[in-house]
Scaffold this motif. Structure first.
Motif, PDB file in Angstrom:
ATOM      1  N   LYS A 125       0.828  -1.199   0.000  1.00 22.72           N
ATOM      2  CA  LYS A 125       0.000   0.000   0.000  1.00 22.72           C
ATOM      3  C   LYS A 125       0.867   1.255   0.000  1.00 22.72           C
ATOM      4  N   CYS A 126       1.902   1.235   0.825  1.00 20.27           N
ATOM      5  CA  CYS A 126       2.802   2.378   0.922  1.00 20.27           C
ATOM      6  C   CYS A 126       3.511   2.623  -0.406  1.00 20.27           C
ATOM      7  N   LEU A 127       4.014   1.558  -1.026  1.00 22.63           N
ATOM      8  CA  LEU A 127       4.708   1.699  -2.306  1.00 22.63           C
ATOM      9  C   LEU A 127       3.767   2.213  -3.387  1.00 22.63           C
ATOM     10  N   ALA A 128       2.523   1.765  -3.355  1.00 24.81           N
ATOM     11  CA  ALA A 128       1.539   2.239  -4.331  1.00 24.81           C
ATOM     12  C   ALA A 128       1.265   3.732  -4.139  1.00 24.81           C
ATOM     13  N   LEU A 129       1.201   4.169  -2.891  1.00 24.46           N
ATOM     14  CA  LEU A 129       0.996   5.593  -2.626  1.00 24.46           C
ATOM     15  C   LEU A 129       2.197   6.411  -3.096  1.00 24.46           C
ATOM     16  N   CYS A 130       3.388   5.875  -2.893  1.00 20.27           N
ATOM     17  CA  CYS A 130       4.594   6.562  -3.367  1.00 20.27           C
ATOM     18  C   CYS A 130       4.580   6.694  -4.886  1.00 20.27           C
ATOM     19  N   GLU A 131       4.167   5.635  -5.571  1.00 23.20           N
ATOM     20  CA  GLU A 131       4.091   5.675  -7.041  1.00 23.20           C
ATOM     21  C   GLU A 131       3.054   6.693  -7.507  1.00 23.20           C
ATOM     22  N   ALA A 132       1.939   6.764  -6.799  1.00 19.93           N
ATOM     23  CA  ALA A 132       0.902   7.729  -7.153  1.00 19.93           C
ATOM     24  C   ALA A 132       1.423   9.155  -6.967  1.00 19.93           C
ATOM     25  N   ASP A 133       2.167   9.370  -5.881  1.00 14.68           N
ATOM     26  CA  ASP A 133       2.762  10.685  -5.652  1.00 14.68           C
ATOM     27  C   ASP A 133       3.757  11.023  -6.751  1.00 14.68           C
ATOM     28  N   LEU A 134       4.506  10.026  -7.205  1.00 15.26           N
ATOM     29  CA  LEU A 134       5.478  10.241  -8.278  1.00 15.26           C
ATOM     30  C   LEU A 134       4.764  10.684  -9.559  1.00 15.26           C
ATOM     31  N   GLU A 135       3.666  10.029  -9.879  1.00 13.00           N
ATOM     32  CA  GLU A 135       2.921  10.390 -11.086  1.00 13.00           C
ATOM     33  C   GLU A 135       2.406  11.827 -10.995  1.00 13.00           C
ATOM     34  N   GLY A 136       1.898  12.194  -9.827  1.00 12.63           N
ATOM     35  CA  GLY A 136       1.427  13.559  -9.632  1.00 12.63           C
ATOM     36  C   GLY A 136       2.557  14.573  -9.754  1.00 12.63           C
ATOM     37  N   CYS A 137       3.694  14.216  -9.205  1.00 15.09           N
ATOM     38  CA  CYS A 137       4.863  15.098  -9.279  1.00 15.09           C
ATOM     39  C   CYS A 137       5.306  15.274 -10.730  1.00 15.09           C
TER      40      CYS A 137
END
Length: 80
Positions: free
Chosen positions: A34-46
Motif C-alpha cells: 500500500k505504501c509503495l503504491a501511494l509513493c508511485e501515485a505521488d510520483l505520477e502527480g509530481c
C-alpha cells in the motif's frame, strides 16, 4: 429440469467469478504494498506537475530528478 441446470451453471459461474475477484482484490495488500503504491501515485502527480510547468521553467529535468528523489525517500519510509 432444464431450468434447474441453467441456474446451477449460472450459480457455479458466479461463485468462480467471486472467488477470482476476491483473490485479486487490492484489499489484501500488505502495508508495504500500500505504501509503495501511494509513493508511485505521488510520483505520477509530481511528474505531471513537472510537465505542466515545463513550458515556464527551463529546469524540467531538475524537476523530474526531484520527483525521483522524493520517490526514493518515500520508498525508504515504507515498512518492511
Amino acid at each position: 429440469m432444464k431450468r434447474r441446470g441453467y441456474l446451477l451453471i449460472l450459480w457455479i459461474i458466479s461463485l468462480v467469478f467471486i472467488a477470482c475477484s476476491c483473490a485479486t482484490s487490492p484489499f489484501h495488500q500488505t502495508p508495504k504494498e500500500k505504501c509503495l503504491a501511494l509513493c508511485e501515485a505521488d510520483l505520477e502527480g509530481c511528474k505531471e506537475g513537472c510537465e505542466d510547468s515545463a513550458d515556464f521553467e527551463p529546469g524540467a529535468a531538475q524537476c523530474l530528478d526531484q520527483c525521483e528523489k522524493k520517490l526514493t525517500e518515500c520508498n525508504q519510509k515504507c515498512p518492511d
